[in-house]
Design a protein around this motif. Structure first.
Motif, PDB file in Angstrom:
ATOM      1  N   PRO A  96       1.320  -1.588  -0.535  1.00  0.00           N
ATOM      2  CA  PRO A  96      -0.109  -0.257  -0.319  1.00  0.00           C
ATOM      3  C   PRO A  96       0.693   1.454   0.045  1.00  0.00           C
ATOM      4  N   SER A  97       0.239   2.227  -0.747  1.00  0.00           N
ATOM      5  CA  SER A  97       0.959   3.721  -0.895  1.00  0.00           C
ATOM      6  C   SER A  97      -0.209   4.923  -0.494  1.00  0.00           C
ATOM      7  N   LEU A  98       0.299   6.199   0.092  1.00  0.00           N
ATOM      8  CA  LEU A  98      -0.772   6.932  -0.121  1.00  0.00           C
ATOM      9  C   LEU A  98      -1.926   7.554  -1.172  1.00  0.00           C
ATOM     10  N   ALA A  99      -1.371   7.356  -2.930  1.00  0.00           N
ATOM     11  CA  ALA A  99      -1.688   7.347  -3.612  1.00  0.00           C
ATOM     12  C   ALA A  99      -2.888   6.349  -3.805  1.00  0.00           C
ATOM     13  N   SER A 100      -2.487   4.674  -3.405  1.00  0.00           N
ATOM     14  CA  SER A 100      -3.222   3.718  -3.600  1.00  0.00           C
ATOM     15  C   SER A 100      -4.203   4.152  -2.550  1.00  0.00           C
ATOM     16  N   ALA A 101      -4.644   3.937  -0.920  1.00  0.00           N
ATOM     17  CA  ALA A 101      -5.142   4.886  -0.280  1.00  0.00           C
ATOM     18  C   ALA A 101      -5.964   5.983  -0.290  1.00  0.00           C
ATOM     19  N   VAL A 102      -5.679   7.019  -1.205  1.00  0.00           N
ATOM     20  CA  VAL A 102      -6.530   7.466  -1.682  1.00  0.00           C
ATOM     21  C   VAL A 102      -7.622   7.862  -2.707  1.00  0.00           C
ATOM     22  N   LEU A 103      -7.351   6.203  -3.969  1.00  0.00           N
ATOM     23  CA  LEU A 103      -7.698   5.809  -4.442  1.00  0.00           C
ATOM     24  C   LEU A 103      -8.893   5.072  -4.006  1.00  0.00           C
ATOM     25  N   ARG A 104      -8.521   4.650  -2.688  1.00  0.00           N
ATOM     26  CA  ARG A 104      -9.742   2.996  -2.420  1.00  0.00           C
ATOM     27  C   ARG A 104     -10.607   4.039  -1.515  1.00  0.00           C
ATOM     28  N   VAL A 105      -9.963   5.801  -1.005  1.00  0.00           N
ATOM     29  CA  VAL A 105     -11.089   6.065  -0.128  1.00  0.00           C
ATOM     30  C   VAL A 105     -12.223   6.371  -0.714  1.00  0.00           C
ATOM     31  N   HIS A 106     -11.698   7.400  -1.808  1.00  0.00           N
ATOM     32  CA  HIS A 106     -12.440   7.684  -3.283  1.00  0.00           C
ATOM     33  C   HIS A 106     -13.800   6.577  -3.700  1.00  0.00           C
ATOM     34  N   SER A 107     -13.125   5.574  -3.806  1.00  0.00           N
ATOM     35  CA  SER A 107     -13.854   4.651  -3.934  1.00  0.00           C
ATOM     36  C   SER A 107     -14.945   4.235  -3.380  1.00  0.00           C
ATOM     37  N   ASP A 108     -14.615   4.196  -1.448  1.00  0.00           N
ATOM     38  CA  ASP A 108     -15.894   4.366  -1.087  1.00  0.00           C
ATOM     39  C   ASP A 108     -16.455   5.057  -1.113  1.00  0.00           C
ATOM     40  N   ARG A 109     -15.902   6.777  -1.012  1.00  0.00           N
ATOM     41  CA  ARG A 109     -16.647   7.397  -0.595  1.00  0.00           C
ATOM     42  C   ARG A 109     -18.043   7.794  -1.773  1.00  0.00           C
ATOM     43  N   VAL A 110     -17.724   7.459  -2.841  1.00  0.00           N
ATOM     44  CA  VAL A 110     -18.667   7.197  -4.256  1.00  0.00           C
ATOM     45  C   VAL A 110     -19.884   5.856  -4.007  1.00  0.00           C
ATOM     46  N   ALA A 111     -19.652   5.254  -3.190  1.00  0.00           N
ATOM     47  CA  ALA A 111     -20.821   4.453  -3.010  1.00  0.00           C
ATOM     48  C   ALA A 111     -21.016   4.540  -1.885  1.00  0.00           C
ATOM     49  N   VAL A 112     -21.120   5.394  -1.004  1.00  0.00           N
ATOM     50  CA  VAL A 112     -22.027   5.900   0.508  1.00  0.00           C
ATOM     51  C   VAL A 112     -22.482   7.407  -0.116  1.00  0.00           C
ATOM     52  N   ALA A 113     -22.204   8.355  -1.189  1.00  0.00           N
ATOM     53  CA  ALA A 113     -22.430   8.914  -2.395  1.00  0.00           C
ATOM     54  C   ALA A 113     -23.691   8.312  -2.504  1.00  0.00           C
ATOM     55  N   ASP A 114     -23.787   7.338  -3.613  1.00  0.00           N
ATOM     56  CA  ASP A 114     -24.464   6.621  -4.397  1.00  0.00           C
ATOM     57  C   ASP A 114     -25.925   6.296  -3.414  1.00  0.00           C
ATOM     58  N   ARG A 115     -25.362   5.468  -2.510  1.00  0.00           N
ATOM     59  CA  ARG A 115     -26.691   5.324  -1.468  1.00  0.00           C
ATOM     60  C   ARG A 115     -27.357   6.313  -1.232  1.00  0.00           C
ATOM     61  N   GLU A 116     -26.736   7.093  -0.576  1.00  0.00           N
ATOM     62  CA  GLU A 116     -27.548   8.978  -0.512  1.00  0.00           C
ATOM     63  C   GLU A 116     -28.078   8.856  -1.528  1.00  0.00           C
ATOM     64  N   LYS A 117     -27.560   9.125  -2.211  1.00  0.00           N
ATOM     65  CA  LYS A 117     -28.748   9.639  -3.157  1.00  0.00           C
ATOM     66  C   LYS A 117     -29.939   8.742  -3.758  1.00  0.00           C
ATOM     67  N   ARG A 118     -29.689   7.204  -3.802  1.00  0.00           N
ATOM     68  CA  ARG A 118     -30.901   6.639  -3.823  1.00  0.00           C
ATOM     69  C   ARG A 118     -31.740   6.297  -2.571  1.00  0.00           C
ATOM     70  N   LEU A 119     -31.703   6.570  -1.282  1.00  0.00           N
ATOM     71  CA  LEU A 119     -31.693   7.171  -0.201  1.00  0.00           C
ATOM     72  C   LEU A 119     -33.650   8.739  -0.791  1.00  0.00           C
ATOM     73  N   LEU A 120     -32.719   9.321  -0.910  1.00  0.00           N
ATOM     74  CA  LEU A 120     -33.071  10.817  -1.185  1.00  0.00           C
ATOM     75  C   LEU A 120     -33.707  11.170  -2.013  1.00  0.00           C
ATOM     76  N   ALA A 121     -33.456  10.127  -3.341  1.00  0.00           N
ATOM     77  CA  ALA A 121     -34.652  10.020  -5.000  1.00  0.00           C
ATOM     78  C   ALA A 121     -35.425   9.378  -4.210  1.00  0.00           C
ATOM     79  N   ARG A 122     -35.616   8.609  -3.219  1.00  0.00           N
ATOM     80  CA  ARG A 122     -36.622   7.774  -2.509  1.00  0.00           C
ATOM     81  C   ARG A 122     -37.996   8.693  -2.190  1.00  0.00           C
ATOM     82  N   PHE A 123     -36.903   9.546  -1.010  1.00  0.00           N
ATOM     83  CA  PHE A 123     -37.818  10.113  -0.594  1.00  0.00           C
ATOM     84  C   PHE A 123     -38.183  11.400  -1.577  1.00  0.00           C
ATOM     85  N   THR A 124     -37.643  11.802  -2.317  1.00  0.00           N
ATOM     86  CA  THR A 124     -38.330  13.612  -3.530  1.00  0.00           C
ATOM     87  C   THR A 124     -39.245  12.166  -4.023  1.00  0.00           C
ATOM     88  N   ARG A 125     -39.275  10.738  -4.835  1.00  0.00           N
ATOM     89  CA  ARG A 125     -40.389  10.652  -5.112  1.00  0.00           C
ATOM     90  C   ARG A 125     -41.565  10.726  -4.592  1.00  0.00           C
TER      91      ARG A 125
END
Length: 374
Positions: free
Chosen positions: A312-341
């Motif tokens: 592992p390196s700092l660059a690879s860690a940042v990339l994995r954090v980004h990947s996790d954040r995308v997953a969280v963001a996608d989950r939040e978007k789905r939940l908020l879209a359900r509320f908006t519907r």
């Protein structure tokens, strides 16, 4: 998605009361303070009423403490175009003030000294919510501020804030209270002469559960409090009507989590049923994506970097954090879209999470900017 224009809401001179509500732990106190601060900096005379006993609001506003009276926020470097005041609800003091306002001095002292009153004024179910609404009514009646921002109590359910006044009034005017106050209403004749043996058996049964002294304290309290029932109901009804009147707006605050959004959905439906004005939903502590790289590409790039570097390196860690954040963001978007519907007419604004807790005016100011979409 229908966006919420927070600045237009704060700048509208017809907006006099802004109620921040939602389930516990979603950031209502911080949101209320940030809104009041932003309103003051945009030229309005604002006061924020918090129910949070942790005193975080006082610290964030640069004050040592808050109490049951509004205090001006005077901090070095803070020079708003308007004014900002803040206070924290003391429900016992607010209840005491109500008694003093509605009863003669002698009767008021009897009530204030009564152990049963001392119990219900601090721990009776619904008392905090009722007193929050009572204090709101007082602040509006003083007509000293352009805008009153209310942080509702951390109730088990956000609906308690609307239900509490009626519930407390109903209990204090209910069958048990009427039985306890029967001697006072009958001109002081003994309980036996009024309701006979049945009431004696009732009092004995209750005494075995709650204790004879408490029952006597309750009876004495009710006899002294009897003349205040009408005022209690009238004030509860007046504040309820204030919440429905033009100039009041509700903001539902929620985290982008299933339970919080479910509670927010219930509250939106209840406000609609009660014909109360809803400004919109604040989706707090969201996690928007900061880069356009797809998560699969980020993971693949991290794997290649680690293979070349032998670990592992700092660059690879940042990339994995980004990947996790995308997953969280996608989950939040789905939940908020359900509320908006489910509620397509409700404006919504997402407030990205800060990297640290809010502990000063700068932090509140940043929350205000994020609420406004800056």
């Amino acid at each position: 998605m229908n966006g919420l224009d927070v600045d237009a809401l704060l700048d509208d001179p017809t907006t006099r009361v802004l109620v921040c509500c939602g389930s516990g732990g979603v950031g209502k106190t911080t949101t209320a303070a940030a809104l009041a601060l932003r309103a003051a900096e945009r030229g309005r005379r604002a006061v924020v009423l918090t129910i949070d006993p942790a005193r975080r609001l006082a610290q964030s506003l640069g004050l040592r403490e808050l109490d049951n009276s509004p205090r001006p926020v005077v901090v070095e470097g803070f020079e708003p175009d308007g004014e900002l005041h803040a206070m924290m609800l003391d429900m016992r003091r607010t209840f005491d003030d109500m008694v003093l306002a509605h009863a003669g001095r002698e009767r008021a002292q009897q009530i204030l000294a009564n152990p049963f009153y001392q119990t219900i004024s601090t721990s009776f179910s619904g008392t905090q919510e009722y007193m929050a609404m009572e204090k709101l009514g007082q602040l509006v009646a003083r007509d000293e501020w352009d805008l009153v921002v209310v942080d509702t109590p951390p109730s088990r359910s956000a609906l308690d804030f609307l239900d509490a006044p009626q519930r407390l009034s109903t209990v204090l005017d209910g069958k048990l209270i009427k039985m306890l106050s029967a001697p006072a209403r009958a001109g002081g004749r003994g309980i036996m002469k009024i309701v006979g043996t049945g009431f004696t058996l009732f009092t004995k049964a209750v005494s075995t559960i709650v204790g004879g002294q408490l029952l006597q304290d309750a009876s004495t309290f009710v006899q002294a409090f009897d003349s205040m029932f009408g005022g209690f109901r009238q004030r509860a009804q007046a504040t309820y009507e204030l919440l429905r009147s033009p100039g009041t707006e509700f903001l539902v605050v929620a985290a982008a989590e299933p339970d919080a959004l479910r509670e927010a959905s219930y509250f939106v439906e209840r406000l609609s049923a009660e014909e109360m004005p809803l400004a919109g939903l604040v989706a707090n502590r969201t996690h928007p994506v900061l880069a356009g790289l797809a998560p699969a590409g980020a993971e693949a790039a991290a794997d290649r970097l680690e293979e070349r570097a032998g670990g592992p390196s700092l660059a690879s860690a940042v990339l994995r954090v980004h990947s996790d954040r995308v997953a969280v963001a996608d989950r939040e978007k789905r939940l908020l879209a359900r509320f908006t519907r489910a509620h397509p007419g409700v404006p919504l604004v997402g407030v990205p999470a800060l990297p640290t807790d809010v502990h000063d005016l700068d932090g509140l100011r940043e929350i205000g900017r994020r609420l406004a979409g800056e």
